[in-house]
Design a protein around this motif. Structure first.
Motif, PDB file in Angstrom:
ATOM      1  N   GLY A 310       0.816  -1.216   0.000  1.00 18.37           N
ATOM      2  CA  GLY A 310       0.000   0.000   0.000  1.00 18.37           C
ATOM      3  C   GLY A 310       0.838   1.249   0.000  1.00 18.37           C
ATOM      4  N   GLY A 311       2.175   1.092   0.048  1.00 16.09           N
ATOM      5  CA  GLY A 311       3.092   2.227   0.009  1.00 16.09           C
ATOM      6  C   GLY A 311       4.109   2.048  -1.091  1.00 16.09           C
ATOM      7  N   THR A 312       5.388   2.228  -0.744  1.00 20.09           N
ATOM      8  CA  THR A 312       6.487   2.106  -1.702  1.00 20.09           C
ATOM      9  C   THR A 312       7.195   0.770  -1.503  1.00 20.09           C
ATOM     10  N   ILE A 313       7.721   0.217  -2.593  1.00 23.34           N
ATOM     11  CA  ILE A 313       8.468  -1.041  -2.537  1.00 23.34           C
ATOM     12  C   ILE A 313       9.900  -0.780  -3.003  1.00 23.34           C
ATOM     13  N   ARG A 314      10.860  -1.255  -2.193  1.00 25.35           N
ATOM     14  CA  ARG A 314      12.277  -1.129  -2.548  1.00 25.35           C
ATOM     15  C   ARG A 314      12.903  -2.522  -2.533  1.00 25.35           C
ATOM     16  N   ILE A 315      13.436  -2.940  -3.692  1.00 22.46           N
ATOM     17  CA  ILE A 315      14.168  -4.203  -3.777  1.00 22.46           C
ATOM     18  C   ILE A 315      15.629  -3.824  -3.984  1.00 22.46           C
ATOM     19  N   GLN A 316      16.430  -3.976  -2.949  1.00 16.87           N
ATOM     20  CA  GLN A 316      17.766  -3.399  -2.921  1.00 16.87           C
ATOM     21  C   GLN A 316      18.717  -4.000  -3.946  1.00 16.87           C
ATOM     22  N   GLN A 317      18.639  -5.307  -4.198  1.00 17.04           N
ATOM     23  CA  GLN A 317      19.623  -5.949  -5.076  1.00 17.04           C
ATOM     24  C   GLN A 317      19.044  -6.399  -6.417  1.00 17.04           C
ATOM     25  N   GLY A 318      17.842  -5.970  -6.737  1.00 19.24           N
ATOM     26  CA  GLY A 318      17.321  -6.194  -8.074  1.00 19.24           C
ATOM     27  C   GLY A 318      16.276  -7.287  -8.181  1.00 19.24           C
ATOM     28  N   ILE A 319      15.478  -7.185  -9.270  1.00 17.80           N
ATOM     29  CA  ILE A 319      14.434  -8.169  -9.579  1.00 17.80           C
ATOM     30  C   ILE A 319      14.898  -8.989 -10.777  1.00 17.80           C
ATOM     31  N   THR A 329       3.505  -4.737  -7.285  1.00 19.80           N
ATOM     32  CA  THR A 329       2.433  -3.738  -7.337  1.00 19.80           C
ATOM     33  C   THR A 329       2.533  -2.853  -6.107  1.00 19.80           C
ATOM     34  N   ALA A 330       2.584  -1.533  -6.342  1.00 18.89           N
ATOM     35  CA  ALA A 330       2.720  -0.596  -5.225  1.00 18.89           C
ATOM     36  C   ALA A 330       1.831   0.614  -5.453  1.00 18.89           C
ATOM     37  N   ALA A 331       1.208   1.083  -4.357  1.00 15.68           N
ATOM     38  CA  ALA A 331       0.439   2.322  -4.450  1.00 15.68           C
ATOM     39  C   ALA A 331       1.367   3.517  -4.589  1.00 15.68           C
ATOM     40  N   GLY A 332       2.614   3.375  -4.123  1.00 18.25           N
ATOM     41  CA  GLY A 332       3.615   4.432  -4.238  1.00 18.25           C
ATOM     42  C   GLY A 332       4.613   4.111  -5.329  1.00 18.25           C
ATOM     43  N   GLN A 333       5.903   4.246  -4.995  1.00 24.58           N
ATOM     44  CA  GLN A 333       6.962   3.985  -5.966  1.00 24.58           C
ATOM     45  C   GLN A 333       7.418   2.532  -5.920  1.00 24.58           C
ATOM     46  N   VAL A 334       8.066   2.116  -7.017  1.00 21.59           N
ATOM     47  CA  VAL A 334       8.810   0.859  -7.048  1.00 21.59           C
ATOM     48  C   VAL A 334      10.252   1.210  -7.382  1.00 21.59           C
ATOM     49  N   GLN A 335      11.183   0.770  -6.522  1.00 26.48           N
ATOM     50  CA  GLN A 335      12.599   1.078  -6.688  1.00 26.48           C
ATOM     51  C   GLN A 335      13.400  -0.221  -6.712  1.00 26.48           C
ATOM     52  N   SER A 336      14.168  -0.410  -7.769  1.00 25.32           N
ATOM     53  CA  SER A 336      15.014  -1.596  -7.874  1.00 25.32           C
ATOM     54  C   SER A 336      16.094  -1.320  -8.925  1.00 25.32           C
ATOM     55  N   PRO A 337      17.346  -1.680  -8.666  1.00 28.31           N
ATOM     56  CA  PRO A 337      18.385  -1.391  -9.658  1.00 28.31           C
ATOM     57  C   PRO A 337      18.194  -2.155 -10.954  1.00 28.31           C
ATOM     58  N   VAL A 338      17.673  -3.388 -10.870  1.00 26.15           N
ATOM     59  CA  VAL A 338      17.447  -4.214 -12.059  1.00 26.15           C
ATOM     60  C   VAL A 338      16.006  -4.707 -12.051  1.00 26.15           C
ATOM     61  N   MET A 339      15.351  -4.619 -13.215  1.00 26.70           N
ATOM     62  CA  MET A 339      13.999  -5.152 -13.388  1.00 26.70           C
ATOM     63  C   MET A 339      14.001  -6.017 -14.636  1.00 26.70           C
ATOM     64  N   GLU A 340      14.090  -7.316 -14.441  1.00 28.53           N
ATOM     65  CA  GLU A 340      14.125  -8.264 -15.560  1.00 28.53           C
ATOM     66  C   GLU A 340      12.926  -9.204 -15.485  1.00 28.53           C
TER      67      GLU A 340
END
Length: 527
Positions: A310-319, A329-340
């Motif tokens: 319901g907020g922001t999602i941070r995946i520190q080492q990548g997806i 799925t996030a109501a806020g931001q999605v942060q991740s260095p890699v999105m594959e």
């Protein structure tokens, strides 16, 4: 008589007084100077006190010398002189010799004189006895006061760094540095945050007059106790009262309560639903299903999983996902260095360094401005813009970007147009059998009449559906006709890139540099 001036007389026991010449005061001055020099070498910190005492003693010697020369030549008893330091922490004494065959001074008289001079504390009994036996014109300490001993103020030893309350959601993509760990400090309930040392009282002192010298007051430590922390262990520790993230607010340690998972989450944990925020120390994989009403931080990598917040999602080492089996799925931001190989749906922005073979939907901006800054073979739908360093690669491939409008509008536009095409195709297929049956006129059989009625009924349904879709498309077109500020900024674009801004589309099939793709006067411009 004193031990210095005892004269033993004859068998009769009579005492005879001899006439002495007064001691030359210059000789006494020399003796006092020598005594002062000697005692200052022993007690250099008392040099000023000794100098002042020597001056007073010389004045006393002058006065005694004048009296000794008085015509009557009256005997003068030996005298004990005392001097107190300015801070009254030390006292010195000196014995002036008798004159004109005067009496000496006894040890008991000396102590009595000292008592009446107000010297009551810190008496140096042994030193006095030793010095007393050495004779006149010596300067020696007779009392030392006791300085107050300072105590120790209470003290707090902080065991964690002072990080401010970190909001995961940022204003732009450049504020996220994936090369550094998330500045979060997860703590468990009962974790010691600070050690507290109680104040230790000092010891009072006393000057040589017996006046008490209080030690400075000590102060208890100011404990930085904030929300969700408690003082425990008998007041000697500040501890966490809940699981959560530790931070500093108004110089106080506070804890933002949230669920903490140590280690990895995989298929053995199944699904996880959390009310509030969630911090996962390790990796997420194995088809696990995670949902939290607040923010989610995954400090490791994400593989095959579904994560929603319901907020922001941070995946520190990548997806590093699997096609069709990885979604965020996030109501806020999605942060991740890699999105594959992942599907991203963010209410606000998406921040990454590399996006590959993924589908991205977001309400605002897609950022890929750090690291590689690359987007390859991906479908991007951004309500505002896409800002990156590079689109595509040398191997080719195709990406599709739709920008500048809320994601549901161009999606609806595409869906309605596709459905209209299908409806129109179906209507055309229905017209041919309907027309053929109607041409038979009276020669039509009962069975053919039944088929005709069914075909006409289907046609009417599809006509009604066509009209509804046409009306819906008209509304969507109206929304897409509004001017959009959306744009794609990129240093290099490799083919192929399909761009949609509103109802306008453009295919880029050549390498383009320093692009600022936007709409102007109903045309898509690359620069």
């Amino acid at each position: 008589m004193s031990i210095f001036d005892r004269f033993v007389l004859g068998d009769t026991g009579e005492k005879e007084r001899k006439s002495f010449s007064p001691t030359p005061y210059r000789r006494m001055f020399s003796a006092l100077d020598a005594a002062g020099k000697e005692i200052k070498a022993q007690y250099p910190d008392d040099s000023k006190t000794v100098d002042d005492f020597v001056w007073i003693l010389k004045e006393a010697c002058r006065i005694r010398y004048k009296k000794a020369l008085d015509g009557s030549m009256q005997p003068m008893k030996a005298e004990a002189h005392f001097f107190l330091s300015q801070d009254r922490m030390s006292a010195y004494a000196c014995l002036l010799p008798p004159e004109n065959d005067g009496d000496g001074i006894t040890y008991e008289e000396f102590l009595e004189d000292m008592h009446y001079e107000g010297i009551h504390y810190g008496i140096l009994q042994e030193d006095i006895q030793q010095e007393f036996a050495l004779g006149y014109l010596r300067i020696f300490p007779v009392a030392r006061g006791k300085l107050p001993q300072e105590g120790e103020d209470g003290r707090v030893t902080e065991l964690f760094q002072r990080h401010g309350h970190m909001r995961l959601e940022v204003q732009n993509g450049s504020q996220v540095d994936f090369s550094k760990d998330v500045q979060l400090q997860p703590v468990r309930k009962g974790t010691v945050i600070c050690l507290i040392r109680f104040p230790r009282e000092g010891t009072d002192g006393m000057d040589i007059t017996g006046h008490e010298l209080p030690s400075p007051p000590v102060v208890s430590a100011i404990v930085p106790q904030g929300r969700n922390t408690t003082i425990s262990r008998g007041g000697q520790a500040l501890t966490a009262s809940v699981d959560g993230i530790l931070y500093i607010e108004n110089d106080l340690f506070c804890i933002h309560e949230q669920k903490i998972i140590n280690g990895d989450l995989d298929q053995f944990q199944g699904s996880l639903q959390v009310s509030g925020n969630l911090y996962i120390e390790g990796n997420v994989d194995g088809g696990v299903d995670i949902e939290a009403s607040g923010d989610i931080v995954i400090n490791g990598k994400m593989g095959q999983a579904r994560v929603a917040a319901g907020g922001t999602i941070r995946i520190q080492q990548g997806i590093y996902g699997t096609k069709g089996k990885t979604s965020v799925t996030a109501a806020g931001q999605v942060q991740s260095p890699v999105m594959e190989w992942t599907e991203i749906d963010a209410g606000t922005s998406v921040i990454a360094e590399t996006i590959s073979n993924s589908t991205i939907r977001c309400g605002h901006v897609v950022y890929a401005m750090t690291g590689r800054g690359m987007i390859v073979d991906s479908l991007i739908r951004a309500g505002d813009s896409v800002l990156c360093l590079r689109i595509g690669n040398l191997a080719g491939g195709r990406s599709r970007f739709s920008i500048g409008y809320p994601t549901h509008i161009p999606e609806s536009w595409e869906r309605i147009r596709t459905e209209l095409t299908e409806v129109q195709s179906t209507l055309e297929k229905l017209w041919k059998p309907i027309t053929g049956l109607r041409k038979k006129g009276t020669r039509i059989s009962e069975g053919e009449k039944s088929v005709l009625e069914q075909l006409v009924e289907q046609r009417d349904i599809y006509i009604e559906k066509r009209d509804a879709l046409t009306a819906e498309l008209r509304l969507v077109n109206k929304a897409l006709d509004k001017k959009s500020k959306g744009r794609i900024r990129c240093e290099v674009v490799h083919p192929c890139l399909d761009v949609q801004i509103g109802r306008l589309t453009e295919e880029i099939t050549t390498v383009e540099e320093n692009c600022n793709i936007h709409v102007e006067e109903n045309h898509i411009l690359l620069k």
